[in-house]
Structures are given as C-alpha cells and as structure tokens.
Design an enzyme around this catalytic site. Structure first.
Site, PDB file in Angstrom:
ATOM      1  N   CYS A 112       0.919  -1.341   0.019  1.00 17.99           N
ATOM      2  CA  CYS A 112      -0.136   0.126   0.120  1.00 17.99           C
ATOM      3  C   CYS A 112       0.641   1.266   0.103  1.00 17.99           C
ATOM      4  CB  CYS A 112      -1.194   0.007   1.388  1.00 17.99           C
ATOM      5  SG  CYS A 112      -0.108   0.023   2.730  1.00 17.99           S
ATOM      6  N   LYS A 113       0.456   2.271   0.622  1.00 18.49           N
ATOM      7  CA  LYS A 113       1.329   3.503   0.543  1.00 18.49           C
ATOM      8  C   LYS A 113       2.462   3.325   1.693  1.00 18.49           C
ATOM      9  CE  LYS A 113       1.504   8.467   0.946  1.00 18.49           C
ATOM     10  NZ  LYS A 113       0.879   9.648   1.196  1.00 18.49           N
TER      11      LYS A 113
END
Length: 120
Positions: A72-73
């Site tokens: 994800c981020k």
C-alpha cells in the site's frame, strides 16, 4: 522478519523491504497485490502489480499455490490484507514502508499507460 497476528491463531506474515519484495515477485512468480485506493493506484504503482482495494479484498480469490506480496502506501493497509490472506492459508509477504519505500529504493513507479508515475 516474520510476525504473528494478535488473534492467537499463529498467522504468519513475512515483512520484507521493497528490494526483497521485487526479488520475491521476480523469482517466485508471486502476485504483487496493491491494496490502495483508486486515485493512489492511478497516480502510480509498481509494474506488474494487481490492484484490489483493501475493502474489496476477497481472500477466496487467491488459491494459495503462489505467494502474494502485499503493498500500500506505507505498509499498514497491506499489513491488514496480508493478515487476512495468511489466515486463509496463503504464503504472504508485506512490504514495509509500502510504495513510499518502493519509490525511495529507486524501483519503478508507473501509471496504467506505462508513463512515469508518482506515489500519493
């Protein structure tokens, strides 16, 4: 680093850095699963990644025969996805630092059209 979840089920998630993650994908044929939101994905993602928002993740769509690398981020949402997949019997790795670390490691970030992307 391997960690267990807090449920007492002994679910194993292997935390790896972005360079190791890229190697796992290249060497084992693992699926690189990006669980960010649509706008984040559109801005830039790893080449070859598969996009499935965390809220849309259905672990039954993964058969467990090939490993999955979640990203994800930052590593939080992908950690949640990794725990769900591990509980379903999938061998799973979570990218520590997420796409932010991926980009800082000098790994490619692209848009769907193949042009250079950015992590947002």
């Amino acid at each position: 680093m391997t960690r267990s979840d807090n449920s007492g089920h002994g679910v194993k998630v292997i935390d790896i850095d972005p360079v190791a993650a890229a190697a796992v994908v290249a060497e084992s044929g693992a699926t690189l699963l990006d669980v960010r939101e649509d706008d984040e994905w559109a801005a830039g993602h790893a080449p070859g990644a598969v996009h499935r928002r965390l809220r849309d993740l259905d672990v039954r769509t993964f058969d467990g025969t090939a490993p999955v690398v979640t990203i994800c981020k930052s590593g939080r949402r992908s950690g949640a996805a990794a725990s769900q997949l591990a509980a379903a019997g999938v061998t799973v790795y979570n990218v520590t630092g997420g796409m932010t670390a991926w980009q800082h490691a000098g790994l490619r970030v692209i848009r769907d059209d193949g042009t250079a992307g950015a992590v947002i």
